[in-house]
Design a protein around this motif. Structure first.
Motif, mmCIF file in Angstrom:
data_model
loop_
_atom_site.group_PDB
_atom_site.id
_atom_site.type_symbol
_atom_site.label_atom_id
_atom_site.label_comp_id
_atom_site.label_asym_id
_atom_site.label_seq_id
_atom_site.Cartn_x
_atom_site.Cartn_y
_atom_site.Cartn_z
ATOM 1 N N PRO A 1 0.826 -1.221 0.000
ATOM 2 C CA PRO A 1 0.000 0.000 0.000
ATOM 3 C C PRO A 1 0.851 1.258 0.000
ATOM 4 C CG PRO A 1 -0.047 -1.056 2.155
ATOM 5 C CD PRO A 1 0.644 -2.006 1.239
ATOM 6 N N LYS A 2 0.346 2.286 -0.659
ATOM 7 C CA LYS A 2 1.017 3.579 -0.675
ATOM 8 C C LYS A 2 0.597 4.403 0.534
ATOM 9 C CE LYS A 2 2.992 2.897 -4.707
ATOM 10 N NZ LYS A 2 4.469 2.768 -4.837
ATOM 11 N N MET A 3 1.498 5.269 0.966
ATOM 12 C CA MET A 3 1.156 6.171 2.062
ATOM 13 C C MET A 3 0.104 7.169 1.604
ATOM 14 S SD MET A 3 2.815 5.404 4.811
ATOM 15 C CE MET A 3 2.564 6.908 5.751
ATOM 16 N N GLY A 4 -0.880 7.425 2.471
ATOM 17 C CA GLY A 4 -1.922 8.369 2.123
ATOM 18 C C GLY A 4 -1.425 9.802 2.041
ATOM 19 N N ASN A 5 -0.390 10.123 2.803
ATOM 20 C CA ASN A 5 0.117 11.493 2.829
ATOM 21 C C ASN A 5 1.630 11.458 2.985
ATOM 22 O OD1 ASN A 5 0.731 14.183 3.194
ATOM 23 N ND2 ASN A 5 -0.805 14.535 4.788
ATOM 24 N N MET A 6 2.353 11.777 1.911
ATOM 25 C CA MET A 6 3.816 11.792 1.967
ATOM 26 C C MET A 6 4.358 13.181 2.285
ATOM 27 S SD MET A 6 5.199 8.804 1.562
ATOM 28 C CE MET A 6 6.860 9.125 0.962
ATOM 29 N N LEU B 1 5.837 4.840 7.470
ATOM 30 C CA LEU B 1 6.909 4.518 6.542
ATOM 31 C C LEU B 1 8.211 5.113 7.064
ATOM 32 C CD1 LEU B 1 8.036 3.515 3.784
ATOM 33 C CD2 LEU B 1 7.370 5.746 2.838
ATOM 34 N N PHE B 2 9.218 4.262 7.196
ATOM 35 C CA PHE B 2 10.571 4.696 7.542
ATOM 36 C C PHE B 2 11.407 4.580 6.281
ATOM 37 C CE2 PHE B 2 8.560 3.125 11.346
ATOM 38 C CZ PHE B 2 8.925 4.052 12.317
ATOM 39 N N LYS B 3 11.944 5.696 5.850
ATOM 40 C CA LYS B 3 12.612 5.736 4.557
ATOM 41 C C LYS B 3 14.048 6.203 4.715
ATOM 42 C CE LYS B 3 11.777 7.293 -0.183
ATOM 43 N NZ LYS B 3 10.851 8.033 -1.070
ATOM 44 N N SER B 4 14.970 5.319 4.359
ATOM 45 C CA SER B 4 16.384 5.644 4.358
ATOM 46 C C SER B 4 16.838 5.753 2.902
ATOM 47 C CB SER B 4 17.173 4.569 5.112
ATOM 48 O OG SER B 4 18.517 4.931 5.272
ATOM 49 N N ASP B 5 18.137 5.837 2.690
ATOM 50 C CA ASP B 5 18.679 6.063 1.351
ATOM 51 C C ASP B 5 18.209 5.010 0.357
ATOM 52 O OD1 ASP B 5 20.202 7.178 -0.685
ATOM 53 O OD2 ASP B 5 21.941 5.933 -0.201
ATOM 54 N N THR C 1 22.953 7.047 6.874
ATOM 55 C CA THR C 1 22.183 7.769 5.863
ATOM 56 C C THR C 1 20.971 8.436 6.500
ATOM 57 O OG1 THR C 1 20.979 5.727 5.318
ATOM 58 C CG2 THR C 1 22.903 6.257 3.985
ATOM 59 N N PRO C 2 20.552 9.603 6.006
ATOM 60 C CA PRO C 2 19.411 10.331 6.601
ATOM 61 C C PRO C 2 18.151 9.471 6.656
ATOM 62 C CG PRO C 2 20.565 11.704 4.999
ATOM 63 C CD PRO C 2 21.138 10.318 4.860
ATOM 64 N N LEU C 3 17.326 9.739 7.650
ATOM 65 C CA LEU C 3 16.099 8.984 7.861
ATOM 66 C C LEU C 3 14.909 9.928 7.852
ATOM 67 C CD1 LEU C 3 14.558 6.371 8.738
ATOM 68 C CD2 LEU C 3 15.059 7.028 11.114
ATOM 69 N N SER C 4 13.878 9.557 7.093
ATOM 70 C CA SER C 4 12.616 10.298 7.134
ATOM 71 C C SER C 4 11.506 9.350 7.557
ATOM 72 C CB SER C 4 12.291 10.926 5.774
ATOM 73 O OG SER C 4 12.113 9.934 4.782
ATOM 74 N N ILE C 5 10.556 9.887 8.335
ATOM 75 C CA ILE C 5 9.449 9.091 8.868
ATOM 76 C C ILE C 5 8.151 9.731 8.430
ATOM 77 C CG2 ILE C 5 8.440 8.079 10.942
ATOM 78 C CD1 ILE C 5 11.077 8.569 12.375
ATOM 79 N N HIS C 6 7.259 8.931 7.852
ATOM 80 C CA HIS C 6 5.980 9.415 7.333
ATOM 81 C C HIS C 6 4.850 8.644 8.013
ATOM 82 C CE1 HIS C 6 8.181 11.213 3.832
ATOM 83 N NE2 HIS C 6 8.988 10.203 4.098
ATOM 84 N N PHE C 7 3.822 9.361 8.441
ATOM 85 C CA PHE C 7 2.661 8.745 9.090
ATOM 86 C C PHE C 7 1.400 9.068 8.312
ATOM 87 C CE2 PHE C 7 5.579 8.976 12.659
ATOM 88 C CZ PHE C 7 5.302 7.836 13.391
ATOM 89 N N ASP C 8 0.476 8.107 8.259
ATOM 90 C CA ASP C 8 -0.906 8.435 7.918
ATOM 91 C C ASP C 8 -1.795 7.771 8.962
ATOM 92 O OD1 ASP C 8 -1.281 5.777 7.164
ATOM 93 O OD2 ASP C 8 -1.231 6.181 5.017
ATOM 94 N N ALA C 9 -3.075 7.663 8.700
ATOM 95 C CA ALA C 9 -4.003 7.203 9.741
ATOM 96 C C ALA C 9 -3.755 5.759 10.171
ATOM 97 C CB ALA C 9 -5.443 7.360 9.253
ATOM 98 N N ASN C 10 -3.257 4.920 9.255
ATOM 99 C CA ASN C 10 -3.171 3.490 9.534
ATOM 100 C C ASN C 10 -1.775 2.900 9.459
ATOM 101 O OD1 ASN C 10 -6.105 3.166 9.731
ATOM 102 N ND2 ASN C 10 -6.103 3.535 7.530
ATOM 103 N N GLN C 11 -0.813 3.632 8.894
ATOM 104 C CA GLN C 11 0.494 3.035 8.696
ATOM 105 C C GLN C 11 1.607 4.075 8.815
ATOM 106 O OE1 GLN C 11 -0.050 1.174 4.915
ATOM 107 N NE2 GLN C 11 -0.307 3.078 3.805
#
Length: 370
Positions: free
Chosen positions: A118-123, A226-230, A214-224
């Motif tokens: 599934p794709k994130m609802g809000n990136m 995403l931890f995104k590294s390089d 490597t830099p880390l970004s964290i994305h949240f939506d209502a149900n899931q």
């Protein structure tokens, strides 16, 4: 699809993706890894429908395509071959693996049959944080978490985001760990605070998989989340349910405050635990006149032992407060500073432990009820 890869790159990518492989009789394709080309990279993806791991690796792409193949067989072949170059070729629904002196044909399945991640609802809303800061904070609290069928809402790590700070919290109802990360250590685009609980297994994989470089970004939506590294992505569902109001558990006052050397207390707990009983109990006593804390245990079958530690004691002395020694040791291991503050209020109220020079970490543990 035709690919040429270095063995070490492929093996490393598969080892990262391994923990999201599922054993499922109802959906056997979850035992597979999806191999596909994305731009000039090769993408490895595994999922158990709750956790998905995606890893990008480098290689020579002769023909683009995708195929999913049984992970265990593929990983075993790559791990045991001694050749540096691996040739992979898709032949209908099979994957042909070649080296200079070895060839295998593995039955696979079309890439389109692999479960859709599934794709994130809000990136747009995200947090950028140093992976070292994040992983160190996670390591400090994760020992207090435990899977619970009775209370699934606490079977993970709480992310309590309050715009100017982020708190990571874990509890198994007998102890609680809280780490506060100030906003000076991260950047974000969120417009309001929120609370979300990450499953314990996901947290364990974050410590195992994420690079500290490597830099880390964290994305949240209502149900899931995403931890995104390089070159690595970990997507996980969030735990349903409301996390308990943990701040009510944190003691604000205490009858006794101890300042102890962390190493001395750790040694005491380890030594005295040799005589602990079935409940892993050891006992603490504070002597104001001698300015010492006694850590001791008594076992009717083994005997007894006692370890004295010099301490700065403020407040009332006490004679017998029992604790689970494993819980105490977990809290001490999470602290790196030289001295710890230990605040206690008898046998019926939670005790608090934290570094003496750093209020960003707190470890709360309940005495054993005798």
């Amino acid at each position: 699809m035709k690919l040429i890869l270095f063995r070490d790159n492929l093996k490393n990518g598969l080892s990262i993706a391994e923990k999201a492989v599922a054993e499922s009789a109802n959906l056997p394709i979850l035992k597979n890894v999806l191999v596909r080309t994305v731009g000039n990279k090769i993408q490895l993806t595994t999922t158990n429908l709750e956790l998905a791991i995606t890893k990008l690796i480098s290689g020579k792409i002769i023909e683009e395509g995708s195929l999913s193949i049984p992970f265990s067989t593929f990983y075993s072949i790559i791990s045991n071959t001694t050749h540096d170059r691996i040739h992979l070729e898709k032949n209908e629904s099979n994957f042909i693996v070649k080296t200079d002196n070895y060839e295998a044909k593995i039955q696979g399945a079309p890439g389109d049959d692999f479960p859709l991640i599934p794709k994130m609802g809000n990136m747009e809303n995200s947090m950028e944080i140093s992976p070292i800061v994040f992983q160190d904070a996670l390591e400090q609290v994760i020992s207090a978490a435990q899977m619970s069928d009775i209370r699934p809402e606490i079977s993970g790590i709480l992310f309590d985001f309050q715009m100017t700070l982020l708190k990571l919290v874990a509890t198994d109802s007998f102890r609680l760990a809280e780490k506060t990360i100030p906003s000076s250590q991260f950047r974000h685009t969120f417009t309001s605070g929120f609370k979300a609980t990450i499953p314990l297994r996901t947290a364990q994989e974050l410590l195992r998989v994420l690079s500290r470089e490597t830099p880390l970004s964290i994305h949240f939506d209502a149900n899931q989340v995403l931890f995104k590294s390089d070159d690595t992505e970990i997507m996980s569902r969030l735990i349903d349910g409301t996390y308990p109001d943990y701040e009510q558990i944190i003691p604000r006052e205490s009858e006794t405050e101890l300042v102890l050397n962390r190493s001395h207390l750790m040694n005491a707990v380890k030594l005295v635990s040799n005589f602990s009983g079935k409940t892993n109990d050891i006992r603490l006593a504070a002597d104001l006149s001698r300015k010492t804390v006694s850590v001791y245990s008594v076992n009717q079958f083994l005997g007894e032992n006692n370890y004295l530690i010099p301490a700065k004691i403020t407040g009332a002395e006490f004679k017998d407060i029992p604790f689970n020694w494993r819980y105490l040791l977990d809290g001490l291991k999470a602290i790196s500073e030289e001295n710890v503050i230990f605040r206690l209020s008898g046998t019926s109220k939670p005790a608090l432990m934290r570094p003496s020079e750093n209020a960003s970490y707190a470890y709360i543990v309940m005495p054993i009820r005798v």
